[in-house]
Design a protein around this motif. Structure first.
Motif, PDB file in Angstrom:
ATOM      1  N   GLU A 174       5.900 -23.304 -13.099  1.00 42.93           N
ATOM      2  CA  GLU A 174       5.449 -24.668 -13.379  1.00 42.93           C
ATOM      3  C   GLU A 174       4.793 -24.725 -14.745  1.00 42.93           C
ATOM      4  N   LEU A 175       4.804 -25.917 -15.293  1.00 43.30           N
ATOM      5  CA  LEU A 175       4.121 -26.166 -16.557  1.00 43.30           C
ATOM      6  C   LEU A 175       2.696 -26.597 -16.244  1.00 43.30           C
ATOM      7  N   SER A 176       1.728 -26.022 -16.971  1.00 45.66           N
ATOM      8  CA  SER A 176       0.357 -26.536 -16.897  1.00 45.66           C
ATOM      9  C   SER A 176       0.184 -27.558 -18.000  1.00 45.66           C
ATOM     10  N   VAL A 177      -0.207 -28.751 -17.618  1.00 49.01           N
ATOM     11  CA  VAL A 177      -0.516 -29.785 -18.612  1.00 49.01           C
ATOM     12  C   VAL A 177      -2.003 -29.631 -18.929  1.00 49.01           C
ATOM     13  N   ALA A 184       1.361 -17.268 -34.222  1.00 45.42           N
ATOM     14  CA  ALA A 184       0.758 -17.451 -32.895  1.00 45.42           C
ATOM     15  C   ALA A 184      -0.769 -17.571 -33.031  1.00 45.42           C
ATOM     16  N   VAL A 185      -1.280 -18.732 -32.635  1.00 47.00           N
ATOM     17  CA  VAL A 185      -2.707 -19.009 -32.816  1.00 47.00           C
ATOM     18  C   VAL A 185      -3.566 -17.967 -32.091  1.00 47.00           C
ATOM     19  N   GLY A 186      -3.236 -17.701 -30.809  1.00 41.28           N
ATOM     20  CA  GLY A 186      -4.031 -16.761 -30.005  1.00 41.28           C
ATOM     21  C   GLY A 186      -4.023 -15.357 -30.590  1.00 41.28           C
ATOM     22  N   SER A 193       2.769 -38.346 -26.035  1.00 36.83           N
ATOM     23  CA  SER A 193       1.832 -37.577 -25.198  1.00 36.83           C
ATOM     24  C   SER A 193       2.592 -36.461 -24.478  1.00 36.83           C
ATOM     25  N   VAL A 194       1.837 -35.552 -23.875  1.00 38.89           N
ATOM     26  CA  VAL A 194       2.488 -34.476 -23.104  1.00 38.89           C
ATOM     27  C   VAL A 194       3.325 -35.102 -21.980  1.00 38.89           C
ATOM     28  N   LEU A 195       2.804 -36.150 -21.348  1.00 36.39           N
ATOM     29  CA  LEU A 195       3.579 -36.792 -20.264  1.00 36.39           C
ATOM     30  C   LEU A 195       4.825 -37.494 -20.806  1.00 36.39           C
ATOM     31  N   GLY A 255      -9.451 -25.477 -28.359  1.00 40.17           N
ATOM     32  CA  GLY A 255      -8.910 -25.611 -29.717  1.00 40.17           C
ATOM     33  C   GLY A 255      -7.918 -26.740 -29.893  1.00 40.17           C
ATOM     34  N   ASP A 256      -7.486 -27.399 -28.781  1.00 39.64           N
ATOM     35  CA  ASP A 256      -6.515 -28.494 -28.931  1.00 39.64           C
ATOM     36  C   ASP A 256      -7.174 -29.724 -29.551  1.00 39.64           C
ATOM     37  N   VAL A 257      -6.499 -30.338 -30.513  1.00 37.99           N
ATOM     38  CA  VAL A 257      -6.976 -31.629 -31.012  1.00 37.99           C
ATOM     39  C   VAL A 257      -6.450 -32.714 -30.068  1.00 37.99           C
ATOM     40  N   PHE A 290       4.399 -31.191 -38.661  1.00 39.80           N
ATOM     41  CA  PHE A 290       3.791 -31.570 -37.395  1.00 39.80           C
ATOM     42  C   PHE A 290       4.431 -30.666 -36.316  1.00 39.80           C
ATOM     43  N   ASN A 291       4.962 -31.141 -35.214  1.00 38.92           N
ATOM     44  CA  ASN A 291       5.411 -30.199 -34.173  1.00 38.92           C
ATOM     45  C   ASN A 291       6.942 -30.077 -34.149  1.00 38.92           C
ATOM     46  N   PRO A 292       7.481 -29.008 -34.749  1.00 35.32           N
ATOM     47  CA  PRO A 292       8.948 -28.842 -34.790  1.00 35.32           C
ATOM     48  C   PRO A 292       9.502 -28.436 -33.420  1.00 35.32           C
ATOM     49  N   SER A 315       3.501 -25.139 -44.629  1.00 33.95           N
ATOM     50  CA  SER A 315       2.133 -25.368 -44.187  1.00 33.95           C
ATOM     51  C   SER A 315       2.168 -26.111 -42.861  1.00 33.95           C
ATOM     52  N   SER A 316       1.036 -26.622 -42.431  1.00 36.60           N
ATOM     53  CA  SER A 316       0.963 -27.167 -41.068  1.00 36.60           C
ATOM     54  C   SER A 316      -0.037 -28.304 -41.003  1.00 36.60           C
ATOM     55  N   CYS A 317       0.202 -29.221 -40.068  1.00 40.17           N
ATOM     56  CA  CYS A 317      -0.757 -30.304 -39.828  1.00 40.17           C
ATOM     57  C   CYS A 317      -2.066 -29.754 -39.289  1.00 40.17           C
ATOM     58  N   VAL A 329      -1.743 -36.144 -27.744  1.00 37.71           N
ATOM     59  CA  VAL A 329      -0.633 -36.791 -28.461  1.00 37.71           C
ATOM     60  C   VAL A 329      -0.278 -35.969 -29.706  1.00 37.71           C
ATOM     61  N   ARG A 330       1.032 -35.744 -29.885  1.00 34.90           N
ATOM     62  CA  ARG A 330       1.537 -35.007 -31.051  1.00 34.90           C
ATOM     63  C   ARG A 330       2.753 -35.740 -31.625  1.00 34.90           C
ATOM     64  N   ASP A 331       3.166 -35.268 -32.796  1.00 34.00           N
ATOM     65  CA  ASP A 331       4.323 -35.837 -33.491  1.00 34.00           C
ATOM     66  C   ASP A 331       5.424 -34.776 -33.467  1.00 34.00           C
ATOM     67  N   TYR A 332       6.373 -34.922 -32.532  1.00 27.48           N
ATOM     68  CA  TYR A 332       7.426 -33.915 -32.354  1.00 27.48           C
ATOM     69  C   TYR A 332       8.615 -34.258 -33.243  1.00 27.48           C
ATOM     70  N   ILE A 333       8.969 -33.325 -34.113  1.00 24.67           N
ATOM     71  CA  ILE A 333      10.047 -33.584 -35.085  1.00 24.67           C
ATOM     72  C   ILE A 333      11.202 -32.607 -34.860  1.00 24.67           C
ATOM     73  N   PRO A 381      -7.774 -18.069 -37.290  1.00 24.01           N
ATOM     74  CA  PRO A 381      -7.295 -17.379 -38.496  1.00 24.01           C
ATOM     75  C   PRO A 381      -5.914 -17.864 -38.920  1.00 24.01           C
ATOM     76  N   TYR A 382      -5.029 -18.155 -37.957  1.00 27.49           N
ATOM     77  CA  TYR A 382      -3.711 -18.688 -38.322  1.00 27.49           C
ATOM     78  C   TYR A 382      -3.878 -19.965 -39.149  1.00 27.49           C
ATOM     79  N   GLY A 383      -4.664 -20.902 -38.620  1.00 28.75           N
ATOM     80  CA  GLY A 383      -4.874 -22.170 -39.331  1.00 28.75           C
ATOM     81  C   GLY A 383      -5.492 -21.926 -40.701  1.00 28.75           C
TER      82      GLY A 383
HETATM   83  N1  UFG Z   1       0.643 -28.029 -23.880  1.00 32.03           N
HETATM   84  C1  UFG Z   1       0.545 -28.089 -22.503  1.00 32.03           C
HETATM   85  N2  UFG Z   1       0.998 -27.024 -21.800  1.00 32.03           N
HETATM   86  C2  UFG Z   1       1.577 -25.934 -22.380  1.00 32.03           C
HETATM   87  C3  UFG Z   1       1.684 -25.890 -23.785  1.00 32.03           C
HETATM   88  C4  UFG Z   1       1.202 -26.966 -24.515  1.00 32.03           C
HETATM   89  O1  UFG Z   1       0.026 -29.064 -21.937  1.00 32.03           O
HETATM   90  O2  UFG Z   1       1.959 -24.999 -21.659  1.00 32.03           O
HETATM   91  C5  UFG Z   1       0.160 -29.168 -24.662  1.00 32.03           C
HETATM   92  C6  UFG Z   1      -0.941 -28.805 -25.620  1.00 32.03           C
HETATM   93  O3  UFG Z   1      -2.192 -28.862 -24.984  1.00 32.03           O
HETATM   94  C7  UFG Z   1      -0.768 -29.849 -26.711  1.00 32.03           C
HETATM   95  C8  UFG Z   1       0.733 -30.123 -26.726  1.00 32.03           C
HETATM   96  O4  UFG Z   1       1.213 -29.642 -25.470  1.00 32.03           O
HETATM   97  O5  UFG Z   1      -1.420 -31.024 -26.330  1.00 32.03           O
HETATM   98  C9  UFG Z   1       1.461 -29.402 -27.838  1.00 32.03           C
HETATM   99  O6  UFG Z   1       1.112 -28.035 -27.804  1.00 32.03           O
HETATM  100  P1  UFG Z   1       1.861 -26.935 -28.674  1.00 32.03           P
HETATM  101  O7  UFG Z   1       1.205 -25.615 -28.373  1.00 32.03           O
HETATM  102  O8  UFG Z   1       3.319 -27.041 -28.475  1.00 32.03           O
HETATM  103  O9  UFG Z   1       1.580 -27.403 -30.161  1.00 32.03           O
HETATM  104  P2  UFG Z   1       0.178 -27.594 -30.917  1.00 32.03           P
HETATM  105  O10 UFG Z   1       0.111 -29.028 -31.297  1.00 32.03           O
HETATM  106  O11 UFG Z   1      -0.958 -27.003 -30.206  1.00 32.03           O
HETATM  107  O12 UFG Z   1       0.488 -26.670 -32.162  1.00 32.03           O
HETATM  108  C10 UFG Z   1       0.388 -27.139 -33.430  1.00 32.03           C
HETATM  109  C11 UFG Z   1       1.322 -26.323 -34.327  1.00 32.03           C
HETATM  110  C12 UFG Z   1       0.782 -24.947 -34.540  1.00 32.03           C
HETATM  111  C13 UFG Z   1      -0.669 -25.005 -34.930  1.00 32.03           C
HETATM  112  C14 UFG Z   1      -1.468 -25.738 -33.897  1.00 32.03           C
HETATM  113  C15 UFG Z   1      -2.915 -25.760 -34.278  1.00 32.03           C
HETATM  114  O13 UFG Z   1       2.612 -26.231 -33.756  1.00 32.03           O
HETATM  115  O14 UFG Z   1       1.506 -24.356 -35.600  1.00 32.03           O
HETATM  116  O15 UFG Z   1      -0.957 -27.056 -33.795  1.00 32.03           O
HETATM  117  O16 UFG Z   1      -3.680 -26.501 -33.430  1.00 32.03           O
HETATM  118  F1  UFG Z   1      -1.197 -23.783 -35.041  1.00 32.03           F
END
Ligand code: UFG
Length: 354
Positions: free
Chosen positions: A216-219, A87-89, A273-275, A299-301, A180-182, A125-127, A232-236, A150-152
């Protein structure tokens, strides 16, 4: 039949990997302290594979127990090391817990493996090691960027610890798999993700909102420089990810590796993308998802998706499932665990599901 130690083998990715290992005929020994899982996961593994893996419950921070374990199981042919905090937080709040759990334990395992002579290690490891990469898709040659948490940092330093150890121990062979994102669950819905408390990750938050557990989900942000403004992420699919572990392990066990420390990206190569993910949920479930646009999350990329060529060519592995396939399994799993929880709450005040 090779005996494989899977640390954290009752966790989300660990349990799916145990299933694939057993399906491929490996003899599995799980060590898990159940800090983020339950012994009931074993029942799911047995239901899918018809085989009970050997299980020992202890905390790998207990060095004498780690030593005793390796003395007892001197015939272990490989270790897949999942046991770690993620958990990053929480890692920002309690960095020493993360350094102890994720790096102290890794050192203990490496000490035992180097005593053995010939040994094989697969490391989770992790992206996250790439931070915001400069170009997409991300290849394994992209530079490692300063960690955001610290997690990263434990993933970056973990890889360095393994690389340094492999440098001076030619009989030790290791592969770091950068996930990437499992997401998702086993299609039998016998095993899946069991997030504790309020989920931080997108998928379990979506399915819990869909089932009515969250309002509700916060985007987090819709003004990013991406096609629809969301990250944008790579969901696997976790089953694809699990299969990649078996491919990587076989590479080491069969001595097919090119060097004794290798790194592979594990993703699908497709950015969503999230959408896009919300749309997938609505398509698969037939439900409308309640969501609103919220401020960006620190902290989001902006975007991260994998160049999968190295894993495809060298491991001979390729992700098979689509986002919708993975989403369907995650939604089926959510429905199953909520039903089980409701039943348990009816029958008693105790619940094994959190
Ligand atoms: N997101 C939302 N709302 C939420 C949760 C997530 O909009 O309630 C968005 C995030 O902003 C992000 C995307 O959904 O754009 C994915 O978020 P996740 O938290 O599911 O995954 P992350 O890409 O942030 O996490 C990944 C890895 C972690 C790693 C992290 C580091 O899963 O192991 O990147 O940045 F620590």
């Amino acid at each position: 039949m090779s005996k494989i130690l899977v640390t954290g083998g009752l966790g989300f990715i660990g349990s799916h990997t145990v299933v694939e290992l057993q399906n491929e005929g490996f003899d599995v020994v799980i060590v898990d302290n159940l800090s983020n899982s339950t012994e009931k996961v074993l029942d799911g593994i047995i239901a899918i594979t018809g085989k009970k893996p050997h299980f020992e419950k202890f905390d790998l921070r207990d060095k004498p127990k780690v030593e005793a374990f390796f003395s007892k199981h001197s015939d272990i042919a490989g270790v897949i090391h999942f046991a770690a905090s993620k958990a990053v937080g929480e890692s920002v709040e309690n960095p020493l817990l993360y350094y102890e759990n994720n790096l102290g334990v890794l050192v203990y395992i490496l000490q035992e493996l180097t005593k053995k002579g010939e040994a094989n290690l697969i490391f989770s490891s992790s992206c996250t090691v790439y931070g915001q990469a400069d170009t997409m898709p991300i290849t394994e040659d992209a530079p490692v960027k300063p960690a955001e948490s610290p997690y990263g940092n434990t993933k970056q330093v973990g890889e360095e610890i393994i690389r340094d150890t492999c440098n001076v121990n030619p009989q030790l062979a290791a592969i770091a798999l950068r996930y990437f994102n499992p997401i998702g669950a086993h299609p039998t819905v016998e095993i899946g993700e069991l997030p504790i408390g309020v989920p931080q990750n997108l998928l379990p938050y979506i399915t819990q909102t869909g089932i009515g557990l969250r309002n509700e989900l916060s985007v987090f942000g819709d003004d990013y420089p991406t096609p629809d403004g969301t990250c944008v992420r790579d969901y696997i699919h976790v089953v694809d990810l699990a299969k990649a572990h078996v491919a990587a392990l076989k590479r080491l066990v069969q001595d097919n590796n090119d060097s004794n420390f290798e790194v592979f990206n594990l993703g699908t190569g497709t950015g969503s993308s999230v959408l896009d993910v919300i749309n997938s949920f609505e398509r698969v479930s037939g439900e409308k998802l309640n969501y609103r646009i919220a401020p960006r999350r620190a902290g989001d990329v902006v975007q991260a998706y994998a160049d999968t060529k190295k894993a495809n060519d060298v491991l001979g592995w390729k992700a098979q499932s689509t986002l919708d396939d993975a989403m369907k399994s995650a939604w089926d799993w959510e429905k199953k665990i909520r039903k089980a929880k409701t039943k348990l709450l009816h029958n008693s005040s105790q619940s094994t599901f959190k």
